[in-house]
Design an enzyme around this catalytic site. Structure first.
Site, PDB file in Angstrom:
ATOM      1  CE  LYS A 131      52.576  41.754  51.701  1.00 50.22           C
ATOM      2  NZ  LYS A 131      52.568  40.385  51.208  1.00 50.22           N
TER       3      LYS A 131
ATOM      4  N   GLY B  11      40.603  38.021  42.461  1.00 52.46           N
ATOM      5  CA  GLY B  11      41.718  38.757  41.862  1.00 52.46           C
ATOM      6  C   GLY B  11      42.765  37.790  41.358  1.00 52.46           C
ATOM      7  CG  ASN B  12      47.619  37.163  40.910  1.00 56.91           C
ATOM      8  OD1 ASN B  12      47.779  36.054  41.417  1.00 56.91           O
ATOM      9  ND2 ASN B  12      48.428  37.637  39.996  1.00 56.91           N
TER      10      ASN B  12
HETATM   11  P1  NAD Z   1      44.049  41.247  44.054  1.00 55.07           P
HETATM   12  O1  NAD Z   1      44.036  42.694  44.306  1.00 55.07           O
HETATM   13  O2  NAD Z   1      44.474  40.747  42.728  1.00 55.07           O
HETATM   14  O3  NAD Z   1      42.608  40.610  44.368  1.00 55.07           O
HETATM   15  C1  NAD Z   1      41.927  40.784  45.580  1.00 55.07           C
HETATM   16  C2  NAD Z   1      40.498  40.297  45.383  1.00 55.07           C
HETATM   17  O4  NAD Z   1      39.817  40.331  46.640  1.00 55.07           O
HETATM   18  C3  NAD Z   1      39.672  41.164  44.432  1.00 55.07           C
HETATM   19  O5  NAD Z   1      38.819  40.341  43.677  1.00 55.07           O
HETATM   20  C4  NAD Z   1      38.864  42.041  45.382  1.00 55.07           C
HETATM   21  O6  NAD Z   1      37.650  42.504  44.805  1.00 55.07           O
HETATM   22  C5  NAD Z   1      38.594  41.044  46.485  1.00 55.07           C
HETATM   23  N1  NAD Z   1      38.248  41.651  47.763  1.00 55.07           N
HETATM   24  C6  NAD Z   1      38.739  42.766  48.341  1.00 55.07           C
HETATM   25  N2  NAD Z   1      38.133  42.992  49.506  1.00 55.07           N
HETATM   26  C7  NAD Z   1      37.244  41.995  49.672  1.00 55.07           C
HETATM   27  C8  NAD Z   1      36.323  41.658  50.678  1.00 55.07           C
HETATM   28  N3  NAD Z   1      36.167  42.406  51.769  1.00 55.07           N
HETATM   29  N4  NAD Z   1      35.593  40.526  50.527  1.00 55.07           N
HETATM   30  C9  NAD Z   1      35.748  39.752  49.426  1.00 55.07           C
HETATM   31  N5  NAD Z   1      36.595  40.017  48.447  1.00 55.07           N
HETATM   32  C10 NAD Z   1      37.330  41.123  48.570  1.00 55.07           C
HETATM   33  O7  NAD Z   1      44.974  40.640  45.230  1.00 55.07           O
HETATM   34  P2  NAD Z   1      45.698  39.224  45.241  1.00 55.07           P
HETATM   35  O8  NAD Z   1      47.087  39.420  44.759  1.00 55.07           O
HETATM   36  O9  NAD Z   1      44.807  38.207  44.613  1.00 55.07           O
HETATM   37  O10 NAD Z   1      45.807  38.967  46.814  1.00 55.07           O
HETATM   38  C11 NAD Z   1      44.744  38.360  47.553  1.00 55.07           C
HETATM   39  C12 NAD Z   1      45.292  37.829  48.865  1.00 55.07           C
HETATM   40  O11 NAD Z   1      46.338  36.892  48.581  1.00 55.07           O
HETATM   41  C13 NAD Z   1      45.914  38.895  49.776  1.00 55.07           C
HETATM   42  O12 NAD Z   1      45.691  38.524  51.119  1.00 55.07           O
HETATM   43  C14 NAD Z   1      47.391  38.793  49.459  1.00 55.07           C
HETATM   44  O13 NAD Z   1      48.196  39.267  50.522  1.00 55.07           O
HETATM   45  C15 NAD Z   1      47.512  37.285  49.287  1.00 55.07           C
HETATM   46  N6  NAD Z   1      48.693  36.859  48.536  1.00 55.07           N
HETATM   47  C16 NAD Z   1      48.964  37.353  47.297  1.00 55.07           C
HETATM   48  C17 NAD Z   1      50.100  36.917  46.635  1.00 55.07           C
HETATM   49  C18 NAD Z   1      50.434  37.401  45.246  1.00 55.07           C
HETATM   50  O14 NAD Z   1      51.488  37.000  44.725  1.00 55.07           O
HETATM   51  N7  NAD Z   1      49.612  38.208  44.594  1.00 55.07           N
HETATM   52  C19 NAD Z   1      50.959  35.982  47.233  1.00 55.07           C
HETATM   53  C20 NAD Z   1      50.631  35.474  48.484  1.00 55.07           C
HETATM   54  C21 NAD Z   1      49.486  35.916  49.131  1.00 55.07           C
END
Ligand code: NAD
Length: 411
Positions: A105, A217-218
């Site tokens: 990571k 988010g994503n």
């Molecule tokens: P991102 O940055 O695209 O989105 C994160 C979202 O969470 C945003 O909408 C943000 O405003 C919101 N957020 C942040 N803090 C917050 C809080 N305290 N309460 C509520 N919402 C909050 O990130 P992502 O890629 O969507 O990742 C989100 C989660 O999924 C993370 O835990 C990440 O590790 C996990 N994840 C992501 C992937 C990937 O491929 N992107 C894969 C597996 C797991």
């Protein structure tokens, strides 16, 4: 919870899983150690001519099953302990999914909201220059995580290839299609979650209609959109600024437009504003934490009312929280299974990059579906074998598969 608590909770989960799987003390010790942790500091040139020093990390956990693989997150508070725990989860996740990877990571300590696009590009390129000695298509393959877009992965690939002096499309995943990205990578985590839910519904003999999704988010945004398009009722969504609720269901297309225009889902017309805590405690069929770690623990687990918690974020529930939910008959689909769609399609992209051959969207979707459903069944079978809940079973399966590879190497 402090980030060091996230790490101790992860270590505690590994300990308990090793106990259940009857893993010897030596292998358990190795599983709880990090094989390499790189902390770097590098200069970032700002648009106003000033320079700041950025701290960043790349932590590699266990390479017994193959090259290391894991995302990079950019956040103001990201720490070495958090990145360590996330690297461990990546090893276990790949092992649960049967992918030939170890876990890694990355983290960059920065606030994307304070950076211009040009500064963000320099931040990403600087990171690759700093960690270049320890990454590569056969060693450690970065991917996106929080606050890292597909465009950012394109900059990172370009920086890597510039340093390498050749094209190396398999050096990073989650990159733009035109640079060798895979169809379906952007929505992979969400679709992976959907395929797992289909198996859960089949196994439970129940159809789940109402959903609350934390994070837009994503991962969370795509999940809410797919659920909406599949005519599920998404009654609440949220982002870092707060949440919104409408018991009749939200029009996620309109919420998405509202977020584009205002920067948040909050104050969406026709919905009530709620807090992120309120969202977690709604009486929905399925709660989907898709934002960040440490959302459900001892402090609030007794107030969760959902029938199923589908963990698309990494580490949203700690060990105690998962035990409390299991004791109340709430089914927790753990992160290392539920959000595996991201690393699964990253694996397809890595294979595509090495072969120079690319699958169509429907082919990627079918392969993802088969993989996620098989992983769900493996975790389910493990839960039957060990008479435990799905959360515990996924971790038992993960540690068992990593240790099997260590033993095959006589480690
Ligand atoms: P991102 O940055 O695209 O989105 C994160 C979202 O969470 C945003 O909408 C943000 O405003 C919101 N957020 C942040 N803090 C917050 C809080 N305290 N309460 C509520 N919402 C909050 O990130 P992502 O890629 O969507 O990742 C989100 C989660 O999924 C993370 O835990 C990440 O590790 C996990 N994840 C992501 C992937 C990937 O491929 N992107 C894969 C597996 C797991």
């Amino acid at each position: 919870m402090k980030d060091s608590d996230f790490l101790s909770s992860t270590l505690g989960t590994i300990d308990r899983s090793c106990d259940m799987a009857k893993i010897d003390g030596r292998h358990c010790l190795i599983l709880k150690s990090i094989s390499r942790g790189l902390a770097v500091e590098y200069p970032l040139a700002h648009d106003d001519g000033s320079t700041s020093i950025v701290r960043a990390y790349r932590f590699q956990h266990n390479g017994a099953r193959g090259p290391l693989k894991g995302g990079i997150r950019i956040a103001p508070g990201v720490t070495g302990a958090e990145v360590t725990a996330l690297a461990m989860l990546m090893s276990l996740k790949s092992a649960v999914l049967g992918l030939p990877y170890g876990g890694a990571k990355g983290g960059i300590v920065a606030d994307v909201n304070q950076l211009s696009r040009a500064e963000l590009e320099r931040l990403c390129r600087g990171y690759i220059r700093a960690v270049y000695p320890v990454i590569g298509p056969d060693t450690d393959i970065p991917a996106p995580d929080m606050n890292v877009s597909m465009e950012a992965m394109g900059w990172m690939l370009d920086e890597y290839e510039t340093l390498a002096g050749r094209h190396v499309p398999a050096a990073v995943t989650g990159k733009p299609l035109v640079l060798g990205g895979s169809k379906g990578r952007v929505t992979a985590v969400a679709w992976g979650g959907i395929f797992v839910m289909e198996e859960v519904e089949h196994r439970q003999g129940e159809q789940y209609a109402t959903y609350a999704v934390q994070g837009f988010g994503n991962v969370g945004g795509n999940m809410a959109m797919i659920l909406h398009n599949k005519h599920k009722r998404v009654v609440a969504v949220s982002d870092s600024k707060g949440g919104i609720f409408n018991g009749h269901g939200l029009d996620i297309h309109a919420v998405s437009r509202h977020k584009e225009q205002t920067g948040s889902v909050v104050d969406f017309p026709g919905a009530d504003n709620i807090s992120n805590e309120d969202l977690l405690e709604l009486g929905v069929d399925v709660l989907v934490p898709a934002a960040k770690e440490d959302q459900i623990g001892e402090r609030n687990a007794d107030r969760i009312k959902a029938k199923v918690v589908l963990c698309l974020a990494n580490g949203p529930i700690d060990r105690k929280g998962s035990e409390m939910l299991a004791a109340r008959g709430i089914l927790v689909v753990p992160d290392i299974l539920a959000n595996g769609g991201g690393v699964a399609v990253s694996h397809f992209e890595w294979v595509e990059g090495r072969e120079g051959l690319y699958w169509s969207g429907p082919e990627v979707s079918q392969k993802l579906k088969d993989l996620m459903k098989r992983a769900y069944r493996d975790v389910y079978d493990t839960s039957q074998e060990y008479h435990c809940d799905l959360y515990t079973a996924a971790y038992v399966l993960g540690v068992r598969n990593v240790v099997e590879a260590m033993k095959a190497r006589s480690i």
